[in-house]
Enzyme design. Structure first.
Site, PDB file in Angstrom:
ATOM      1  N   ARG A   9      -3.677 -37.574 -25.765  1.00 32.55           N
ATOM      2  CA  ARG A   9      -2.991 -38.843 -25.055  1.00 32.55           C
ATOM      3  C   ARG A   9      -3.805 -40.069 -25.625  1.00 32.55           C
ATOM      4  O   ARG A   9      -4.445 -40.049 -25.518  1.00 32.55           O
ATOM      5  CB  ARG A   9      -1.902 -38.734 -24.059  1.00 32.55           C
ATOM      6  CG  ARG A   9      -1.329 -37.860 -23.753  1.00 32.55           C
ATOM      7  CD  ARG A   9      -0.947 -37.431 -22.614  1.00 32.55           C
ATOM      8  NE  ARG A   9      -1.515 -37.731 -21.961  1.00 32.55           N
ATOM      9  CZ  ARG A   9      -2.415 -38.841 -20.869  1.00 32.55           C
ATOM     10  NH1 ARG A   9      -2.490 -40.029 -20.893  1.00 32.55           N
ATOM     11  NH2 ARG A   9      -3.655 -38.443 -19.927  1.00 32.55           N
ATOM     12  N   TYR A  20       0.941 -33.738 -31.084  1.00 30.02           N
ATOM     13  CA  TYR A  20      -0.140 -32.925 -30.245  1.00 30.02           C
ATOM     14  C   TYR A  20       0.586 -33.217 -28.949  1.00 30.02           C
ATOM     15  O   TYR A  20       1.211 -34.607 -28.621  1.00 30.02           O
ATOM     16  CB  TYR A  20      -1.421 -34.557 -30.574  1.00 30.02           C
ATOM     17  CG  TYR A  20      -2.321 -34.125 -28.437  1.00 30.02           C
ATOM     18  CD1 TYR A  20      -2.304 -32.344 -28.294  1.00 30.02           C
ATOM     19  CD2 TYR A  20      -1.985 -34.310 -27.791  1.00 30.02           C
ATOM     20  CE1 TYR A  20      -3.141 -32.229 -27.188  1.00 30.02           C
ATOM     21  CE2 TYR A  20      -2.098 -33.826 -25.773  1.00 30.02           C
ATOM     22  CZ  TYR A  20      -2.634 -33.391 -25.875  1.00 30.02           C
ATOM     23  OH  TYR A  20      -3.251 -32.898 -24.906  1.00 30.02           O
ATOM     24  N   LYS A  59       5.389 -36.218 -20.072  1.00 28.13           N
ATOM     25  CA  LYS A  59       5.032 -37.758 -19.698  1.00 28.13           C
ATOM     26  C   LYS A  59       5.739 -38.555 -19.810  1.00 28.13           C
ATOM     27  O   LYS A  59       5.746 -39.312 -18.313  1.00 28.13           O
ATOM     28  CB  LYS A  59       3.219 -37.966 -20.403  1.00 28.13           C
ATOM     29  CG  LYS A  59       2.766 -36.306 -20.345  1.00 28.13           C
ATOM     30  CD  LYS A  59       1.721 -36.711 -18.207  1.00 28.13           C
ATOM     31  CE  LYS A  59       0.367 -36.095 -18.074  1.00 28.13           C
ATOM     32  NZ  LYS A  59       0.320 -35.861 -16.680  1.00 28.13           N
ATOM     33  N   HIS A  62       2.661 -37.369 -10.579  1.00 32.61           N
ATOM     34  CA  HIS A  62       1.765 -36.722 -11.037  1.00 32.61           C
ATOM     35  C   HIS A  62       1.071 -36.262 -10.036  1.00 32.61           C
ATOM     36  O   HIS A  62      -0.218 -36.646 -10.245  1.00 32.61           O
ATOM     37  CB  HIS A  62       1.368 -38.192 -12.017  1.00 32.61           C
ATOM     38  CG  HIS A  62      -0.181 -37.248 -13.013  1.00 32.61           C
ATOM     39  ND1 HIS A  62      -1.144 -37.752 -13.797  1.00 32.61           N
ATOM     40  CD2 HIS A  62       0.380 -35.879 -13.401  1.00 32.61           C
ATOM     41  CE1 HIS A  62      -1.502 -37.796 -14.121  1.00 32.61           C
ATOM     42  NE2 HIS A  62      -0.909 -36.205 -14.504  1.00 32.61           N
ATOM     43  N   SER A 116      -6.552 -37.251 -14.595  1.00 34.12           N
ATOM     44  CA  SER A 116      -6.955 -36.166 -14.998  1.00 34.12           C
ATOM     45  C   SER A 116      -8.477 -35.192 -15.239  1.00 34.12           C
ATOM     46  O   SER A 116      -8.717 -36.102 -15.055  1.00 34.12           O
ATOM     47  CB  SER A 116      -6.264 -36.710 -16.891  1.00 34.12           C
ATOM     48  OG  SER A 116      -5.142 -37.149 -16.768  1.00 34.12           O
ATOM     49  N   CYS A 139      -9.499 -33.412 -12.672  1.00 36.72           N
ATOM     50  CA  CYS A 139     -10.243 -33.186 -11.558  1.00 36.72           C
ATOM     51  C   CYS A 139      -9.801 -31.869 -11.127  1.00 36.72           C
ATOM     52  O   CYS A 139      -9.396 -32.110  -9.383  1.00 36.72           O
ATOM     53  CB  CYS A 139      -9.641 -33.950 -10.460  1.00 36.72           C
ATOM     54  SG  CYS A 139     -10.946 -35.769 -11.040  1.00 36.72           S
ATOM     55  N   ASP A 163       1.888 -30.517 -12.210  1.00 40.00           N
ATOM     56  CA  ASP A 163       1.573 -31.614 -12.921  1.00 40.00           C
ATOM     57  C   ASP A 163       2.346 -33.308 -12.203  1.00 40.00           C
ATOM     58  O   ASP A 163       1.764 -33.732 -12.548  1.00 40.00           O
ATOM     59  CB  ASP A 163       1.451 -31.497 -14.199  1.00 40.00           C
ATOM     60  CG  ASP A 163       0.824 -33.092 -15.151  1.00 40.00           C
ATOM     61  OD1 ASP A 163      -0.291 -33.184 -14.799  1.00 40.00           O
ATOM     62  OD2 ASP A 163       1.466 -32.534 -16.303  1.00 40.00           O
ATOM     63  N   ARG A 211      -5.559 -26.006 -24.830  1.00 47.71           N
ATOM     64  CA  ARG A 211      -4.311 -26.047 -24.386  1.00 47.71           C
ATOM     65  C   ARG A 211      -4.033 -24.665 -24.395  1.00 47.71           C
ATOM     66  O   ARG A 211      -3.966 -24.342 -25.137  1.00 47.71           O
ATOM     67  CB  ARG A 211      -3.517 -26.821 -24.591  1.00 47.71           C
ATOM     68  CG  ARG A 211      -3.772 -28.768 -24.255  1.00 47.71           C
ATOM     69  CD  ARG A 211      -3.950 -28.635 -22.909  1.00 47.71           C
ATOM     70  NE  ARG A 211      -4.343 -30.841 -22.512  1.00 47.71           N
ATOM     71  CZ  ARG A 211      -3.670 -31.355 -21.695  1.00 47.71           C
ATOM     72  NH1 ARG A 211      -2.843 -30.989 -20.783  1.00 47.71           N
ATOM     73  NH2 ARG A 211      -4.654 -32.646 -21.076  1.00 47.71           N
TER      74      ARG A 211
END
Ligand code: OXD
Ligand code: MN
Length: 596
Positions: A69, A197, A206, A226, A248, A250, A277, A379
């Site tokens: 991103r 991407y 998102k 989120h 992100s 974690c 997510d 991913r």
């Protein structure tokens, strides 16, 4: 496929600008998906993997300059800069539309424009919101077929309504200097150009389900967050639900698919994943509780580090019907590999790295990213329904009742293993000061604190201060609100080693959280909130963790908290005048309690 004038006129306008050779409507059928996969294989856009070992799985590589991103090129274009706030990039909508028009004009010449009607949430449910994404990428179509609910039923549900989110994606030249991910919340419009991407181009995720949805949520009285959603099933068959927001990297996906430690499994505990997510949250008028749904249909998970120990459920999920992006291709077995999968990488001669070059695993050096086989942000796009621990409530129309909201971050010293806020307002404050410290894995200095309120810093579609005000308002309108907690799995000892084992053992902390929600257990009030009594964190069956270790994990270090308060003041100053007075009062009160 539809007579909806709003949709047809918009597509006419977008195709007049982008000038595709042809327009193809995506109907959600398996036949069409299969034909698109075959076409993408024939052009090399995707590679079909070993059908026996990885049925219906494919590999894709993005351009080398297009792997993540791009927050610096993500814009919220509201009529005034104030509406977007200090944290978001902003440009005047008229100016931005003019800039984008130049980039889109003729960009689909010689290409096909695909029209993807999709739903975030179960079609027809109260939570569902519909979108149409126009794209010139088959990769995007195939990913959207996994990540969202796609098909003609979305058009049927829309009927003549203008109430859908418009998304236009063009690959153009994949030029990073002209890459833009732009949101026009007032126009229900998302425009993405010069990227291929996932996070930049799967516009349902998102862009829609967080940025646009957060804007809609404030307008309509609900929340887009989120957050992962998980259910803990107790031996008596009852299930309690928790949502959790972590920045992100974690471990959200890992926590969402947690496997209980053996001793708990033997007693009959189970954990079910509803989402990894994004959570959409609404008050249920029947019982006054907050209910959550996961608006997505799949997981767009980070591959590196996913393995048998960290997340066996994710691994099982991506063994079929999956698109892998930017991982290593094992050409001997026609399978995939990534760092942290196992100690058995494909050998030189049989391995192609994420850039498409021959890869030599013997040259791997953790400190040198150029030696990695898989990109660190590579991913898997996998179907939620293939997850062994997917919740039976995944497709529920009304969602699941949330007992606890958990915030978390990666803090070496400051935050204890777990604490509970003292009220919804105090919990909103805890969310607003969420932070993570950078790790050696990321570029830049180690240990730098990045404030990431509610893990939404890159995802709030309007002014951050007003987003916090919306949280405070929601609290006033939930008769039976969830309790709000904060966790930190990443506390380290003086040598920098993690103290808490993490992974499945995080269940022990979640069980304390649920007991607190049910008022079944006492806790100690500290300046930051309620902290468990050390003996209430169950350590049965945990090697090397004594009561003293738990005490250390739960300790609140006044000095480092006072230093943190200064950092929070700077962050609030950055957010500016819109920070609600209640949160400033919470901060002042925290400082006063710490200074006592
Ligand atoms: C994600 C992220 O890709 O948060 O989910 O970055
Ligand atoms: Mn995320």
């Amino acid at each position: 496929m539809t007579n909806n004038k709003h949709i047809l006129n918009w597509i006419d306008e977008m195709s007049a600008m982008t000038k595709p050779d042809r327009i193809v409507w995506i109907d959600g059928s398996e036949e069409q998906a299969e034909a698109l996969r075959a076409e993408a294989c024939s052009t090399g856009e995707i590679i079909k993997l070993n059908e026996e070992l990885l049925p219906n799985c494919y590999l894709h590589r993005t351009a080398i300059n297009d792997v993540a991103r791009v927050e610096g090129r993500t814009y919220i274009c509201t009529p005034t800069k104030d509406e977007a706030g200090a944290i978001n990039n902003w440009m005047d909508p008229t100016e931005m539309y003019a800039k984008l028009k130049k980039l889109y004009t003729g960009s689909m010449q010689g290409r096909t424009m695909y029209v993807i009607p999709y739903s975030m949430g179960v079609v027809g449910s109260d939570f569902a919101k519909y979108g149409i994404e126009l794209t010139d990428s088959i990769y995007v179509v195939l990913n959207m077929l996994i990540m969202t609910r796609v098909g003609t039923n979305v058009l049927e549900a829309l009927g003549d309504s203008p109430d859908y989110i418009k998304g236009l994606h063009a690959r153009a030249d994949i030029d990073e200097e002209n890459r833009y991910i732009v949101h026009f919340p007032q126009d229900n419009t998302i425009m993405s150009v010069n990227s291929g991407y996932g996070g930049n181009v799967l516009l349902g995720k998102k862009c829609f389900a967080l940025r646009i949805a957060s804007y809609l949520g404030r307008k309509e009285g609900w929340m887009a967050e989120h957050m992962l959603i998980l259910g803990i099933e107790y031996p008596n068959g009852e299930t309690k639900y928790i949502t959790a927001a972590f920045p992100s990297a974690c471990g959200k996906t890992n926590l969402a698919m947690l496997i209980p430690p053996e001793i708990y499994r033997n007693k009959g505990y189970k954990v079910w994943c509803v989402g990894d997510d994004i959570a959409w949250l609404r008050v249920n008028p029947e019982d006054g509780k907050l209910y959550a749904v996961n608006p997505e249909n799949g997981f767009f998970g980070v591959a590196p580090g996913t393995n048998d120990k960290s997340n066996p459920n994710a691994l099982a999920t991506c063994m079929r019907d999956t698109i892998f992006t930017n991982v290593v291709h094992d050409t001997k077995n026609n399978t995939v590999w990534w760092e942290g999968l196992n100690n058995n990488p494909p050998q030189p001669g049989n391995a192609i790295d994420w850039k498409g070059n021959p890869w030599d695993c013997t040259k791997f050096d953790k400190k040198d990213k150029s030696t990695y086989g898989a990109h660190p942000n590579s991913r898997f796009t996998a179907l939620a329904q293939n997850c062994p621990c997917i919740s039976s409530e995944f497709n529920s129309l009304k969602g699941v009742p949330v007992s606890a909201i958990v915030f978390g971050g990666r803090r070496a010293k400051t935050a204890p293993l777990v604490y509970q806020s003292t009220s919804w307002q105090n919990g909103t404050f805890v969310g607003s000061i969420m932070a993570s410290e950078t790790t050696a894995a990321a570029a830049g200095a180690v240990g730098v604190v990045r404030r990431d309120p509610m893990a939404m810093r890159p995802f709030v579609g309007y002014n951050m201060g007003e987003y916090w005000a919306h949280w405070l308002n929601m609290g006033k309108n939930i008769p039976n609100p969830p309790q709000i907690f904060h966790v930190n799995w990443f506390r380290t000892d003086d040598e920098g080693n993690f103290i808490w084992p993490g992974f499945g053992d995080n269940l022990r902390v979640l069980l304390w959280i649920i007991k607190r929600c049910e008022g079944k257990i006492d806790a100690d009030l500290t300046p930051i909130g309620y902290v468990p009594k050390a003996e209430d964190i169950d350590v049965e069956g945990l090697d090397g963790i004594s009561l003293d270790t738990i005490k250390e994990l739960l300790s609140v270090d006044t000095e480092s908290w006072l230093a943190d308060v200064e950092n929070i003041k700077e962050f609030y100053a950055l957010v500016g005048d819109s920070v609600p007075a209640e949160l400033k009062e919470e901060l002042a009160a925290l400082e006063a309690r710490l200074s006592k």
